[in-house]
Scaffold this motif. Structure first.
Motif, PDB file in Angstrom:
ATOM      1  N   GLY A 176       0.776  -1.232   0.000  1.00  0.00           N
ATOM      2  CA  GLY A 176       0.000   0.000   0.000  1.00  0.00           C
ATOM      3  C   GLY A 176       0.803   1.275   0.000  1.00  0.00           C
ATOM      4  N   ALA A 177       2.117   1.204   0.220  1.00  0.00           N
ATOM      5  CA  ALA A 177       2.912   2.431   0.333  1.00  0.00           C
ATOM      6  C   ALA A 177       2.944   3.206  -0.978  1.00  0.00           C
ATOM      7  CB  ALA A 177       4.330   2.101   0.790  1.00  0.00           C
ATOM      8  N   MET A 178       3.171   2.520  -2.093  1.00  0.00           N
ATOM      9  CA  MET A 178       3.230   3.216  -3.377  1.00  0.00           C
ATOM     10  C   MET A 178       1.875   3.766  -3.777  1.00  0.00           C
ATOM     11  SD  MET A 178       5.875   0.855  -5.607  1.00  0.00           S
ATOM     12  CE  MET A 178       5.523   1.764  -7.122  1.00  0.00           C
ATOM     13  N   GLY A 179       0.819   3.089  -3.362  1.00  0.00           N
ATOM     14  CA  GLY A 179      -0.528   3.499  -3.738  1.00  0.00           C
ATOM     15  C   GLY A 179      -0.976   4.813  -3.138  1.00  0.00           C
ATOM     16  N   ILE A 180      -0.261   5.307  -2.113  1.00  0.00           N
ATOM     17  CA  ILE A 180      -0.607   6.607  -1.539  1.00  0.00           C
ATOM     18  C   ILE A 180       0.561   7.590  -1.639  1.00  0.00           C
ATOM     19  CG2 ILE A 180      -2.407   5.809   0.036  1.00  0.00           C
ATOM     20  CD1 ILE A 180      -0.290   5.801   2.285  1.00  0.00           C
ATOM     21  N   THR A 181       1.561   7.246  -2.457  1.00  0.00           N
ATOM     22  CA  THR A 181       2.727   8.101  -2.623  1.00  0.00           C
ATOM     23  C   THR A 181       2.819   8.548  -4.073  1.00  0.00           C
ATOM     24  OG1 THR A 181       3.876   6.866  -0.891  1.00  0.00           O
ATOM     25  CG2 THR A 181       5.228   8.259  -2.317  1.00  0.00           C
ATOM     26  N   GLY A 182       2.946   9.846  -4.272  1.00  0.00           N
ATOM     27  CA  GLY A 182       3.057  10.383  -5.618  1.00  0.00           C
ATOM     28  C   GLY A 182       2.304  11.684  -5.756  1.00  0.00           C
ATOM     29  N   PRO A 183       2.486  12.382  -6.885  1.00  0.00           N
ATOM     30  CA  PRO A 183       1.841  13.684  -7.073  1.00  0.00           C
ATOM     31  C   PRO A 183       0.352  13.606  -7.366  1.00  0.00           C
ATOM     32  CG  PRO A 183       3.080  13.087  -9.028  1.00  0.00           C
ATOM     33  CD  PRO A 183       3.392  12.042  -8.000  1.00  0.00           C
ATOM     34  N   THR A 228       0.049   8.541 -10.740  1.00  0.00           N
ATOM     35  CA  THR A 228       1.502   8.455 -10.681  1.00  0.00           C
ATOM     36  C   THR A 228       1.986   7.942  -9.331  1.00  0.00           C
ATOM     37  OG1 THR A 228       1.461  10.469 -12.036  1.00  0.00           O
ATOM     38  CG2 THR A 228       3.621   9.703 -11.308  1.00  0.00           C
ATOM     39  N   PRO A 229       1.755   6.666  -9.012  1.00  0.00           N
ATOM     40  CA  PRO A 229       2.309   6.131  -7.766  1.00  0.00           C
ATOM     41  C   PRO A 229       3.836   6.107  -7.836  1.00  0.00           C
ATOM     42  CG  PRO A 229       1.420   4.365  -9.117  1.00  0.00           C
ATOM     43  CD  PRO A 229       1.043   5.649  -9.797  1.00  0.00           C
ATOM     44  N   LEU A 230       4.475   6.365  -6.695  1.00  0.00           N
ATOM     45  CA  LEU A 230       5.931   6.432  -6.654  1.00  0.00           C
ATOM     46  C   LEU A 230       6.489   5.522  -5.578  1.00  0.00           C
ATOM     47  CD1 LEU A 230       6.596  10.283  -6.921  1.00  0.00           C
ATOM     48  CD2 LEU A 230       6.883   8.587  -8.724  1.00  0.00           C
ATOM     49  N   LYS A 231       7.653   4.938  -5.874  1.00  0.00           N
ATOM     50  CA  LYS A 231       8.401   4.195  -4.864  1.00  0.00           C
ATOM     51  C   LYS A 231       8.991   5.178  -3.869  1.00  0.00           C
ATOM     52  CE  LYS A 231      12.607   2.684  -5.663  1.00  0.00           C
ATOM     53  NZ  LYS A 231      13.364   3.167  -4.459  1.00  0.00           N
ATOM     54  N   ILE A 232       8.892   4.870  -2.584  1.00  0.00           N
ATOM     55  CA  ILE A 232       9.525   5.683  -1.554  1.00  0.00           C
ATOM     56  C   ILE A 232      11.034   5.493  -1.657  1.00  0.00           C
ATOM     57  CG2 ILE A 232       9.724   6.044   0.937  1.00  0.00           C
ATOM     58  CD1 ILE A 232       6.840   4.948   1.147  1.00  0.00           C
ATOM     59  N   GLY A 233      11.800   6.574  -1.487  1.00  0.00           N
ATOM     60  CA  GLY A 233      13.244   6.522  -1.701  1.00  0.00           C
ATOM     61  C   GLY A 233      13.974   5.473  -0.880  1.00  0.00           C
ATOM     62  N   ARG A 281      -3.106   3.625   8.062  1.00  0.00           N
ATOM     63  CA  ARG A 281      -4.109   4.656   7.821  1.00  0.00           C
ATOM     64  C   ARG A 281      -5.043   4.298   6.674  1.00  0.00           C
ATOM     65  NH1 ARG A 281      -1.076   9.575   6.803  1.00  0.00           N
ATOM     66  NH2 ARG A 281      -1.509   9.399   4.585  1.00  0.00           N
ATOM     67  N   ILE A 282      -4.505   3.675   5.618  1.00  0.00           N
ATOM     68  CA  ILE A 282      -5.372   3.375   4.475  1.00  0.00           C
ATOM     69  C   ILE A 282      -6.420   2.322   4.830  1.00  0.00           C
ATOM     70  CG2 ILE A 282      -3.526   3.982   2.855  1.00  0.00           C
ATOM     71  CD1 ILE A 282      -3.229   0.998   2.203  1.00  0.00           C
ATOM     72  N   VAL A 283      -6.111   1.475   5.822  1.00  0.00           N
ATOM     73  CA  VAL A 283      -7.059   0.428   6.212  1.00  0.00           C
ATOM     74  C   VAL A 283      -8.290   1.040   6.855  1.00  0.00           C
ATOM     75  CG1 VAL A 283      -7.418  -1.608   7.651  1.00  0.00           C
ATOM     76  CG2 VAL A 283      -5.234  -1.294   6.452  1.00  0.00           C
ATOM     77  N   TYR A 284      -8.082   1.921   7.842  1.00  0.00           N
ATOM     78  CA  TYR A 284      -9.258   2.503   8.487  1.00  0.00           C
ATOM     79  C   TYR A 284      -9.941   3.529   7.594  1.00  0.00           C
ATOM     80  CZ  TYR A 284      -6.471   6.552  10.250  1.00  0.00           C
ATOM     81  OH  TYR A 284      -5.686   7.660  10.390  1.00  0.00           O
ATOM     82  N   GLN A 285      -9.187   4.193   6.709  1.00  0.00           N
ATOM     83  CA  GLN A 285      -9.832   5.115   5.771  1.00  0.00           C
ATOM     84  C   GLN A 285     -10.811   4.364   4.874  1.00  0.00           C
ATOM     85  OE1 GLN A 285      -6.013   7.033   4.386  1.00  0.00           O
ATOM     86  NE2 GLN A 285      -7.316   8.847   4.355  1.00  0.00           N
ATOM     87  N   TYR A 286     -10.373   3.215   4.369  1.00  0.00           N
ATOM     88  CA  TYR A 286     -11.252   2.425   3.497  1.00  0.00           C
ATOM     89  C   TYR A 286     -12.446   1.896   4.270  1.00  0.00           C
ATOM     90  CZ  TYR A 286     -12.690  -0.849  -0.142  1.00  0.00           C
ATOM     91  OH  TYR A 286     -13.407  -1.525  -1.098  1.00  0.00           O
ATOM     92  N   SER A 287     -12.220   1.477   5.517  1.00  0.00           N
ATOM     93  CA  SER A 287     -13.311   0.967   6.345  1.00  0.00           C
ATOM     94  C   SER A 287     -14.336   2.056   6.655  1.00  0.00           C
ATOM     95  CB  SER A 287     -12.740   0.401   7.652  1.00  0.00           C
ATOM     96  OG  SER A 287     -13.767   0.015   8.528  1.00  0.00           O
ATOM     97  N   TYR A 288     -13.850   3.244   7.001  1.00  0.00           N
ATOM     98  CA  TYR A 288     -14.749   4.334   7.396  1.00  0.00           C
ATOM     99  C   TYR A 288     -15.433   4.981   6.187  1.00  0.00           C
ATOM    100  CZ  TYR A 288     -13.342   4.541  12.330  1.00  0.00           C
ATOM    101  OH  TYR A 288     -13.139   4.268  13.657  1.00  0.00           O
ATOM    102  N   GLY A 324     -15.155   3.755   2.697  1.00  0.00           N
ATOM    103  CA  GLY A 324     -15.497   2.908   1.559  1.00  0.00           C
ATOM    104  C   GLY A 324     -14.798   3.303   0.283  1.00  0.00           C
ATOM    105  N   LYS A 325     -13.664   3.991   0.396  1.00  0.00           N
ATOM    106  CA  LYS A 325     -12.950   4.470  -0.782  1.00  0.00           C
ATOM    107  C   LYS A 325     -11.458   4.255  -0.576  1.00  0.00           C
ATOM    108  CE  LYS A 325     -12.103   8.709  -3.451  1.00  0.00           C
ATOM    109  NZ  LYS A 325     -12.356  10.170  -3.531  1.00  0.00           N
ATOM    110  N   SER A 326     -10.787   3.746  -1.611  1.00  0.00           N
ATOM    111  CA  SER A 326      -9.337   3.535  -1.514  1.00  0.00           C
ATOM    112  C   SER A 326      -8.611   4.864  -1.594  1.00  0.00           C
ATOM    113  CB  SER A 326      -8.850   2.633  -2.657  1.00  0.00           C
ATOM    114  OG  SER A 326      -9.307   1.315  -2.496  1.00  0.00           O
ATOM    115  N   PRO A 327      -7.769   5.174  -0.605  1.00  0.00           N
ATOM    116  CA  PRO A 327      -6.963   6.397  -0.698  1.00  0.00           C
ATOM    117  C   PRO A 327      -6.029   6.336  -1.906  1.00  0.00           C
ATOM    118  CG  PRO A 327      -6.949   5.528   1.530  1.00  0.00           C
ATOM    119  CD  PRO A 327      -7.568   4.474   0.673  1.00  0.00           C
TER     120      PRO A 327
END
Length: 408
Positions: free
Chosen positions: A158-165, A169-174, A220-227, A229-232
């Motif tokens: 899930g890290a790349m899925g919430i990282t990027g501009p 454009t998902p990005l690998k964390i450095g 954070r993305i787990v409870y965001q999706y639970s609360y 219903g949308k993928s961050p």
């Protein structure tokens, strides 16, 4: 090796790891004083060949990749595919406290030196594994046979899925967080299991999947999706829940500013020259600012962009959480880094000058630990370790002649 005075002095660790996740885990133990014996193939750990290398180093015993995460360790080179080599490993683990490996699931079992074999001879043994998708002993994954590296764990966890501009454009964390965070979790699990073993005399198998580790990091993305219903999605350099909380332009670079509490926002408003914003219903609370995030961020950006990093520092120091976006050169020059002794110089065999690695951030008043010794040469400690194990010099020489072991 110089004596260490860490809290884990006297704890014996057999380190069968390679690449980054496993060596980082055992590095954490070594930095706190554990006696970490790195078991390498007779030809050496392949990551010794990874750079960078000092310009005057023609020997290439190891590069920066290996030096950084294998400091404070001993090296014993053994051919674990040979029967004599397996027998040596069993002897080494008979009085060990911890074994750590990061092979694919089943590799050690097929060699006949897996957890159950070693634990039968040493019931108090804590045996830890770091794999891409875990070990069947704790819950079999449909991906158990897949190899994995940092980038795979970052992507799937899930890290790349919430990282990027932006969302496209998902990005690998450095940094290699896909390795390093699971490694830190494994070190914590090892310490928990060791505490249990000391109390009860019973060891256990400790398993951390890299995928699971990054999923836990991205809680954070787990409870965001639970609360909701949308993928961050990638959130750029701001925050989906806190505002303002991110990076802002300066005349000579970028800074970070965070106002997770309304009291910080009030301080920032005064510094920016807009004290009325602190009580304006549109901006007075975090949730209100989040609802007007574009306008809030624009105001802070307009203020910061007209000032240098030094001016921003003078204005915000001690009032609002902030910090410059540092390069490596900035970090080397930072007085905090010097005061905390976070950069350590080590000898680099084959080079006339010392090299620098990051120190341990874990500080203790009674048992400080620390970085006291460079990474070892291939098999640098083979003879000493085996002599202490009870082998004679003649037996060691015969094992070297037969390429069961190697050493300098």
């Amino acid at each position: 090796m110089a004596a260490t005075f860490g809290a884990l002095a006297g704890v014996k660790v057999i380190d069968l790891t390679q690449m980054l996740a496993g060596p980082y885990c055992t590095m954490l133990l070594a930095d706190q004083g554990a006696d970490v014996i790195k078991i390498e193939p007779v030809g050496g750990d392949p990551t010794r060949q990874f750079g960078p290398f000092p310009e005057d180093d023609t020997a290439h015993h190891f590069g920066g990749y290996f030096q950084s995460t294998n400091r404070n360790k001993k090296s014993v080179a053994i051919d674990l595919k040979s029967e004599a080599g397996k027998a040596l490993l069993r002897r080494l683990t008979k009085d060990a406290d911890i074994v750590v490996e990061n092979f694919r699931a089943g590799v050690m079992d097929r060699l006949g030196i897996g957890y159950e074999v070693l634990a039968a001879e040493n019931p108090k043994l804590v045996y830890a594994a770091i794999r891409g998708f875990g070990d069947p002993r704790t819950g079999s994954s449909p991906y158990v046979d897949r190899p994995a590296f940092d980038v795979v764990a970052q992507a799937m966890g899930g890290a790349m899925g919430i990282t990027g501009p932006d969302a496209a454009t998902p990005l690998k964390i450095g940094p290699g967080v896909g390795d390093i965070f699971p490694a830190a979790l494994a070190a914590f699990g090892i310490m928990a299991a060791l505490h249990h073993a000391v109390r009860t005399g019973v060891g256990q198998f400790v398993d951390v999947a890299m995928y699971d580790g990054i999923l836990a990091m991205c809680e954070r993305i787990v409870y965001q999706y639970s609360y909701l219903g949308k993928s961050p999605s990638p959130e750029g350099n701001q925050h989906p829940i806190l505002c303002p909380f991110g990076t802002f332009s300066a005349k000579d670079g970028q800074v970070t500013i965070g106002c997770p509490r309304d009291s910080f926002w009030r301080e920032l408003c005064v510094v920016m020259g807009y004290p009325d914003l602190a009580t304006d219903p549109k901006f007075a609370t975090n949730n209100a600012r989040l609802a007007h995030a574009e306008e809030t961020i624009a105001m802070v950006e307009a203020w910061s962009a007209s000032r240098t990093k030094a001016e921003i520092t003078l204005a915000l120091d001690g009032k609002v959480p902030f910090g410059p976006v540092n390069t490596a050169a900035d970090i080397y020059a930072d007085p905090h880094v010097a005061a905390r002794q976070m950069l350590v110089e080590l000898e680099h065999p084959g080079s006339a000058r010392p090299v620098t690695v990051a120190s341990t951030p874990i500080r203790m008043t009674a048992t400080p630990g620390g970085v006291v010794h460079r990474a070892p040469l291939v098999g640098e400690n083979t003879s000493d370790v085996l002599l202490a194990l009870g082998l004679s010099s003649a037996e060691i020489d015969a094992l070297k002649l037969n390429r069961v072991i190697a050493g300098v």
